[in-house]
Design a protein around this motif. Structure first.
Motif: not given
Length: 289
Positions: A44, A26-27, A46, A70, A231, A252, A54-55
């Motif tokens: 990046t 996790d970023s 996000p 972040w 990301f 990632e 992917y979310e």
């Protein structure tokens, strides 16, 4: 800072190669371990909170809060002359907006200084019937110090000048290297489909074009600098960075996407080895002539 010193802060990466460190996780958690002012450039894109594979979709307030957290971590680890390039699209707000630009929602939550909004205009996309067909996303170009940041304009000039030989008082009116690309970038999207798939296409559903990321890297960093992508996705930032002579750190959370990125890196290294072999063969042939 030397790239491999980051391992003392982040631990062992899931993948490392010459000038490349990739971490799985996790970023938001991983960025807690990055040292202060250690990175010169972050690029990046996000998750947009729109339900991509992917979310996990959050309520709007939680999404904005997550973005702010972040981004503030990126600010902490960005060098004093560093830059942060943030790619964002649109999301819907029930009963308020079909497609509101995400930058409108976070403008007061970003500690960086905004230099400019870049419009990425592309050809392919959704066809609208009750609205205009969407053909753009935003890149926000942030810096830490508005009086001290990298901008290598000569490295990204557009050679497609309409009147390259036009003169005034005996001198060329335009730069011989080309013109400023302006704040609207017309770069094709990475498309999918049986008959129109881009050559660089991977299984990732939201892939950066290499041409796009390369322009940012050349403009906002120097050869040998570290480029950071929290990301990483399918690894377009990695590919563009190493082809531009930069180093790269990527985070990632999805292992499948990491595997795609690793495969791209291996293909690049194979091409590099083939080029070296061809060069040596040419030297042998030349020496025997």
């Amino acid at each position: 800072m030397d790239l491999y010193r980051f391992q003392s802060f982040l631990g062992k990466p899931i993948y490392e190669d010459k000038d490349i460190l990739i971490y799985h996780g996790d970023s938001l958690e991983l960025m807690n371990f990055l040292p202060k002012e250690s990175l010169s450039l972050t690029i990046t894109s996000p998750p947009y909170n729109i339900g991509k594979e992917y979310e996990s979709v959050l309520c709007l307030d939680d999404y904005i809060e997550w973005m702010a957290k972040w981004i503030n971590q990126v600010y902490f680890c960005t060098s004093l002359n560093g830059a942060f390039w943030l790619n964002l699209g649109y999301l819907s707000i029930p009963n308020q907006a079909k497609a509101i630009p995400i930058p409108y929602l976070i403008w007061d939550r970003v500690p960086f200084y905004l230099i400019q909004e870049i419009i990425w205009n592309y050809g392919a996309g959704v066809a609208g019937k009750l609205f205009f067909s969407p053909r753009n996303e935003k890149f926000l170009w942030y810096v830490k110090d508005p009086k001290n940041y990298i901008f290598n304009l000569d490295d990204i000039r557009d050679p497609n000048v309409k009147y390259p030989n036009q003169k005034k008082n005996g001198k060329l009116k335009c730069n011989i290297k080309g013109k400023n690309p302006t704040d609207v970038w017309q770069i094709p999207k990475v498309t999918s489909g049986k008959n129109r798939s881009s050559q660089e296409r991977t299984p990732h559903p939201a892939q950066f074009p290499i041409q796009l990321v390369t322009r940012i890297i050349l403009a906002s960093s120097h050869v040998g600098d570290i480029v950071f992508d929290p990301f990483l996705g399918s690894g377009s930032t990695v590919e563009a960075a190493i082809k531009s002579g930069r180093k790269v750190i990527g985070f990632e959370i999805n292992k499948d996407y990491i595997n795609i990125a690793i495969e791209r890196i291996k293909n690049i290294r194979f091409e590099e080895q083939q080029t070296i072999k061809q060069g040596k063969l040419f030297e042998i042939v030349t020496d025997n002539v």
